[in-house]
Every structure is written in C-alpha cells, then in structure tokens.
Write a protein that holds these residues in place. Structure first.
Motif, short mmCIF file in Angstrom:
data_model
loop_
_atom_site.label_atom_id
_atom_site.label_comp_id
_atom_site.label_asym_id
_atom_site.label_seq_id
_atom_site.Cartn_x
_atom_site.Cartn_y
_atom_site.Cartn_z
N GLU A 30 -11.56 88.95 5.63
CA GLU A 30 -12.80 88.52 6.33
C GLU A 30 -13.98 89.18 5.69
O GLU A 30 -14.75 88.12 5.31
N PRO A 31 -14.11 90.60 4.95
CA PRO A 31 -15.39 90.62 4.13
C PRO A 31 -15.44 89.91 3.15
O PRO A 31 -16.57 89.46 2.93
N ALA A 32 -14.31 89.92 2.39
CA ALA A 32 -14.73 89.05 0.92
C ALA A 32 -14.68 87.40 1.24
O ALA A 32 -15.78 86.91 0.82
N ARG A 33 -14.08 87.00 2.49
CA ARG A 33 -14.56 85.51 2.73
C ARG A 33 -16.03 85.43 3.03
O ARG A 33 -16.58 84.41 2.78
N ASN A 34 -16.54 86.46 3.88
CA ASN A 34 -18.14 86.10 4.27
C ASN A 34 -18.88 86.25 3.08
O ASN A 34 -19.91 85.69 2.97
N ILE A 35 -18.47 87.24 2.09
CA ILE A 35 -19.50 87.28 0.96
C ILE A 35 -19.17 85.89 0.15
O ILE A 35 -20.24 85.25 -0.22
N ALA A 36 -18.21 85.42 -0.31
CA ALA A 36 -17.80 84.04 -0.81
C ALA A 36 -18.68 83.09 -0.02
O ALA A 36 -19.31 82.14 -0.88
N LEU A 37 -18.54 82.75 1.15
CA LEU A 37 -18.92 81.76 1.82
C LEU A 37 -20.64 81.75 1.72
O LEU A 37 -21.49 80.90 1.83
N GLU A 38 -21.18 83.28 1.92
CA GLU A 38 -22.57 83.42 1.94
C GLU A 38 -23.10 82.74 0.54
O GLU A 38 -24.27 82.29 0.34
N LEU A 39 -22.35 83.25 -0.59
CA LEU A 39 -22.62 82.86 -1.83
C LEU A 39 -22.96 81.26 -1.95
O LEU A 39 -23.83 80.70 -2.57
N LYS A 40 -21.86 80.71 -1.33
CA LYS A 40 -21.68 79.09 -1.37
C LYS A 40 -23.11 78.76 -0.92
O LYS A 40 -23.61 77.57 -1.31
N LYS A 41 -23.45 79.17 0.41
CA LYS A 41 -24.52 78.54 1.23
C LYS A 41 -25.86 79.01 0.71
O LYS A 41 -26.82 78.05 0.24
N ALA A 42 -25.85 79.95 -0.18
CA ALA A 42 -27.16 80.47 -0.99
C ALA A 42 -27.45 79.29 -1.98
O ALA A 42 -28.41 79.01 -2.40
N VAL A 43 -26.21 79.07 -3.04
CA VAL A 43 -26.24 78.15 -4.20
C VAL A 43 -26.62 76.73 -3.53
O VAL A 43 -27.54 76.03 -4.06
N GLU A 44 -26.11 76.34 -2.35
CA GLU A 44 -26.35 75.00 -1.72
C GLU A 44 -27.84 75.02 -1.50
O GLU A 44 -28.33 74.03 -1.50
N ALA A 45 -28.13 75.90 -0.76
CA ALA A 45 -29.63 75.96 -0.20
C ALA A 45 -30.59 75.92 -1.44
O ALA A 45 -31.59 75.05 -1.56
N PHE A 46 -30.30 76.50 -2.68
CA PHE A 46 -31.06 76.42 -3.87
C PHE A 46 -30.89 75.19 -4.62
O PHE A 46 -32.26 74.66 -4.80
N HIS A 47 -29.96 74.53 -4.50
CA HIS A 47 -29.52 73.20 -5.03
C HIS A 47 -30.48 72.17 -4.28
O HIS A 47 -31.10 71.15 -4.87
N HIS A 48 -30.40 72.26 -2.98
CA HIS A 48 -31.11 71.58 -1.96
C HIS A 48 -32.44 71.40 -2.10
O HIS A 48 -33.23 70.41 -2.28
N ASP A 49 -33.21 72.45 -2.18
CA ASP A 49 -34.63 72.59 -2.55
C ASP A 49 -35.21 71.87 -3.82
O ASP A 49 -36.14 70.96 -3.78
N ALA A 50 -34.20 71.98 -4.79
CA ALA A 50 -34.29 71.51 -6.17
C ALA A 50 -34.20 69.93 -6.16
O ALA A 50 -35.06 69.12 -6.49
N LEU A 51 -33.28 69.52 -5.13
CA LEU A 51 -32.79 67.96 -5.16
C LEU A 51 -34.13 67.18 -4.29
O LEU A 51 -34.37 66.15 -4.63
#
Length: 285
Positions: A30-51
């Motif tokens: 769970e701790p590692a999963r939450n970190i990985a999924l948060e990273l995924k969300k952060a990258v997608e949000a960054f890409h969303h603003d640029a797109l």
C-alpha cells in the motif's frame, strides 16, 4: 528522438507498456502503491495543462484549426486527448467499455453480449449463450449487463434486450422496386416531431440514405447522417448545449445550422424539411 523515430513508434506497444506499468504499481504494497499512483496523477496533471494550452492555441488560429483537424486522425493523439478529458469518448465507445468490464463475468457462465445501438437513453443489446432464457442464471446475467450500462454510462437509463442472433426478415419483391417511404415528389414522412427530444437528436433512414434530426430550443434541423470529417455516421454522438458532437473523432457542429466548430469552412449537409400534422417531412433526393 528524431522525427523519423517518432513516426515509427508502435502506439499499441506504448499503450501496453503503460498498462503493464500501472498493473505493476497496483501490485505493490500500500505505501509504495500510493506513491506510484500519486506520481502517475501528478505527471498526467502536468501533461493535461500543457495539452490544454496547445489545443487552445491551435483553435484560436485558423491555421491551427486546420492542423488540429488533421491531428485527430492519429489514434495516438485521440487516445491521449481522450485520456486527459480534452476529447470526450463517444457514447458508443463508453457503452462498449462498460460492457467490456462485465464480459469476463458473462463468459465465466457461458454467455456474451453485443451492443446493437443506443437511442434516446436506451441501450439495445443482444444476449447470447447462457444469457438467454428465463432461468435465474440468465436473469442474473441480464441484470449484470443492465447494471454495467446504467451505472457506467450517464446517458443510459435502461436497456432493451434481444436474444440470440438477429432474425432474417422476408422482404417482398414488390417492396424493392422503390425505396421505402419515398414519395414521387421527393418528400418522405419521417418520425413524429414529438419523438425528437429537446436538446437531442434521432436517426431516420430512407432506404440506403440516413439522416439525423436535431432539436435545439424546440426548433428542428435535419442533416445527412455523415460527419464532414470522414463521412462517418453522427448518430450515437451527443447534442450538448446546442452542439452536435461526432462520436468518432469528437468533431463539433452547431446543431441548428450544421456549421463545424472544430474546423473552418466545414459544414454538415442540411436537408429541407417541414412539420405536417405533427410528422417531420424530409425532402430527399
């Protein structure tokens, strides 16, 4: 990466790589999963603003609109824009995705489902195998299909069920001489005007010709059922706040005039019509 390298990227392989990475992240503790999924969300949000910034800039310039018109032919571009919520998946695509989630359960009981179409909030499905009949098992499988569609697609409120393969209908030879519904003067009788929902559309076919009838603020408009982009059908799309959205590549049209809002100089083909005795009459051919 060079331009040639970019052009040769295998889109499906890239998509599988993303899916595999997400699956691996979900398998972590769970701790590692939450970190990985948060990273995924952060990258997608960054890409969303640029797109969003890129798409807005393209749409603000006539030359950019033409380029955007060409870009949506690329499945990778459409997939990314859809993932980011910039292009909304079509109603049919979302219905198929909802059914894909329930198909493994149906298959485990020897059944399957086919999406026939969606009209006015009702999904038409054909059930096969163990999904047919009146047994408790069949009823449970039908309810699973209905729940998947109604809960998974906001526009769907009910389903209409067909069992087994479609029946072959007998067509009298006398009916082939003329296209059904076509009058000598070119006017044909369409559906009752009251069946075209306000803020929505219905499909109407005459022989091999197909049309869509829209209703915006209780004013009807009729267009040939062909997107000006690639000639694909418009039914199955949405009418959202006076805008008709093609279900295939998300092209947007003024639902009253047919003017394309996604690309300049493009227009849906309007069809003359009138309302007689509560029925829509179309002038075709």
């Amino acid at each position: 990466m060079t331009a040639v390298d970019v052009a040769t990227v295998d889109f499906e392989a890239s998509a599988r790589r993303v899916d595999d990475a997400v699956a691996s992240a979900l398998a972590l503790d769970e701790p590692a999963r939450n970190i990985a999924l948060e990273l995924k969300k952060a990258v997608e949000a960054f890409h969303h603003d640029a797109l969003v910034a890129i798409v807005r800039a393209l749409r603000a310039d006539p030359r950019g609109k033409e380029l955007l018109f060409e870009l949506v032919d690329d499945p990778a571009v459409v997939a990314v824009l859809t993932l980011q919520g910039i292009v909304r998946p079509s109603l049919l695509a979302r219905a198929e995705a909802a059914l894909a989630r329930v198909r493994p359960f149906l298959a485990s009981h020897g059944g399957d489902v086919e999406l026939v179409g969606v009209d006015d909030g009702v999904a038409r499905v054909r059930l096969k195998g163990a999904c047919q009949g009146c047994s408790m098992s069949a009823v449970t499988l039908r309810e699973s299909v209905e729940r998947a569609l109604v809960d998974g697609v906001e526009e769907i409120r009910a389903i209409e069920v067909f069992d087994g393969d479609p029946e072959v209908a007998f067509i009298p030879v006398s009916s082939i001489a003329r296209r059904p519904g076509r009058a000598e003067d070119g006017w044909v009788t369409g559906p009752p005007a009251g069946t075209v929902p306000e803020g929505g559309m219905v499909r109407f076919d005459v022989g091999e010709e197909s049309f869509v009838i829209t209703n915006v603020a209780n004013r009807l408009a009729v267009f040939r059922n062909e997107c000006a982009h690639q000639g694909m059908s418009l039914d199955g799309g949405l009418v959202d706040d006076g805008v008709l959205v093609c279900p295939w590549h998300g092209f947007r049209y003024d639902a009253s005039t047919g003017e394309c809002l996604s690309a300049p100089g493009v227009q849906l083909q309007q069809v003359p019509h009138r309302v007689d005795g509560g029925l829509v009459r179309l002038r075709v051919g």
